[in-house]
Design an enzyme around this catalytic site. Structure first.
Site, PDB file in Angstrom:
ATOM      1  N   ASP A  46       0.835  -1.209   0.000  1.00  0.00           N
ATOM      2  CA  ASP A  46       0.000   0.000   0.000  1.00  0.00           C
ATOM      3  C   ASP A  46       0.867   1.256   0.000  1.00  0.00           C
ATOM      4  O   ASP A  46       0.354   2.369  -0.116  1.00  0.00           O
ATOM      5  CB  ASP A  46      -1.028  -0.013   1.147  1.00  0.00           C
ATOM      6  CG  ASP A  46      -0.401  -0.094   2.517  1.00  0.00           C
ATOM      7  OD1 ASP A  46       0.839  -0.232   2.609  1.00  0.00           O
ATOM      8  OD2 ASP A  46      -1.148  -0.008   3.518  1.00  0.00           O
ATOM      9  N   ASP A  85      -1.146  -5.939  -0.355  1.00  0.00           N
ATOM     10  CA  ASP A  85      -1.519  -5.433   0.978  1.00  0.00           C
ATOM     11  C   ASP A  85      -3.020  -5.224   1.095  1.00  0.00           C
ATOM     12  O   ASP A  85      -3.641  -4.633   0.193  1.00  0.00           O
ATOM     13  CB  ASP A  85      -0.842  -4.073   1.217  1.00  0.00           C
ATOM     14  CG  ASP A  85       0.511  -4.202   1.872  1.00  0.00           C
ATOM     15  OD1 ASP A  85       0.839  -5.293   2.381  1.00  0.00           O
ATOM     16  OD2 ASP A  85       1.246  -3.190   1.882  1.00  0.00           O
ATOM     17  N   GLU A 182       9.025  -4.158  10.431  1.00  0.00           N
ATOM     18  CA  GLU A 182       9.374  -2.810   9.952  1.00  0.00           C
ATOM     19  C   GLU A 182       9.834  -1.934  11.118  1.00  0.00           C
ATOM     20  O   GLU A 182       9.149  -1.821  12.149  1.00  0.00           O
ATOM     21  CB  GLU A 182       8.152  -2.168   9.267  1.00  0.00           C
ATOM     22  CG  GLU A 182       8.482  -0.786   8.705  1.00  0.00           C
ATOM     23  CD  GLU A 182       7.577  -0.334   7.572  1.00  0.00           C
ATOM     24  OE1 GLU A 182       6.608  -1.037   7.254  1.00  0.00           O
ATOM     25  OE2 GLU A 182       7.880   0.743   7.009  1.00  0.00           O
TER      26      GLU A 182
END
Ligand code: KIV
Length: 259
Positions: A46, A85, A182
């Site tokens: 995304d 995503d 992340e």
């Protein structure tokens, strides 16, 4: 002949210590180029909302936009495993998660990814029960940028460290085939990677994850207005495009000389 990559092959790469290279691809030519370069895992992230669609963050991306980009990348028919995503607010309930995951699969995704741990576990289990391979995403969750007021590194304090480790184990037990980590502190990312049988794919989380994923635009200098601190661009294609089109424009003003 190069074999079509499966989730099992991605898992096997961890088992034999081969680092997993993953990159974003939002359209046909990029998916084809990355596939031809031998990248085994492609994600229609995304992040497309920021680096292609011009949104300030990923919370503006819609299901229709994700379907459009997944379909474009899937037309490249990559040997790489291609995922998409689930965008912001598309997996708030179990029913929404399953029906939106099915929409991405119908568009060409071979797995889906969604952000979060225990808070989305019922959705994750339902997606997997529907036969759709699932990739987790823990650490800094870009879809939470507005409530968190920015993009912050995760795992610095003990409570966060423990929660990340527990969430990673829960996702793995639920049947995720991989987990993106992340902006997780490198020691915590290493501990999670060692604790799991399934691979971790790091982004800004140090070198000890089982693989690495980057936004391709960041790697090749295709979005020069912002580059994350942990990325060292290996090309400057935005600069190249600007100089080539500038040269072409100037050449239009100079009529060719006749002998
Ligand atoms: O949206 C995205 O591109 C991602 C990856 C960079 C992990 O989620």
């Amino acid at each position: 002949m190069i074999k079509k990559v499966s989730t099992g092959m991605i898992r096997a790469m961890k088992a034999c210590g081969e680092k997993i290279a993953a990159l974003t691809a939002y359209d046909y030519p990029m998916a084809k180029m990355l596939d031809e370069a031998g990248i085994p895992l492609l994600l229609v992230g995304d992040s497309v909302g920021m680096v292609v669609l011009g949104y300030p963050d990923t919370t503006h991306v819609t299901m229709a936009e994700m379907e459009h980009h997944v379909a474009a990348a899937a037309r490249a028919k990559p040997n790489a495993l291609l995922g998409g995503d689930l965008p912001f607010k598309s997996y708030e309930t179990v029913d929404a998660a399953v029906s939106n995951a099915k929409r991405l699969v119908a568009a060409g995704a071979e797995f889906v990814k969604a952000e979060g741990g225990r808070e989305v576990l019922p959705q994750v289990k339902a997606i997997i029960a529907a036969g759709i391979p699932f990739c987790g995403h823990l650490g800094m969750l870009p879809q939470h940028v507005l409530e968190e007021g920015g993009y912050h590194i995760k795992g610095k304090v003990e409570a966060e460290h423990q929660r990340l480790l527990d969430d990673a184990k829960l996702l793995a037990e639920a049947g995720a085939f991989a987990i993106v980590l992340e902006l997780v502190t490198p020691p915590v990312a290493r501990e999670i990677s060692q604790a799991l049988q399934i691979p971790t794919i790091g982004i800004g989380s140090g070198q000890d994850c089982d693989g690495q994923i980057l936004v391709t635009h960041d790697l090749v200098g295709g979005f020069p207005w912002f580059t994350p601190r942990f990325v060292k661009p290996r090309a400057h294609i935005a600069g190249n495009i600007k100089s080539v089109v500038g040269e072409w424009k100037n050449a239009l003003q100079t009529p060719p000389t006749t002998a």
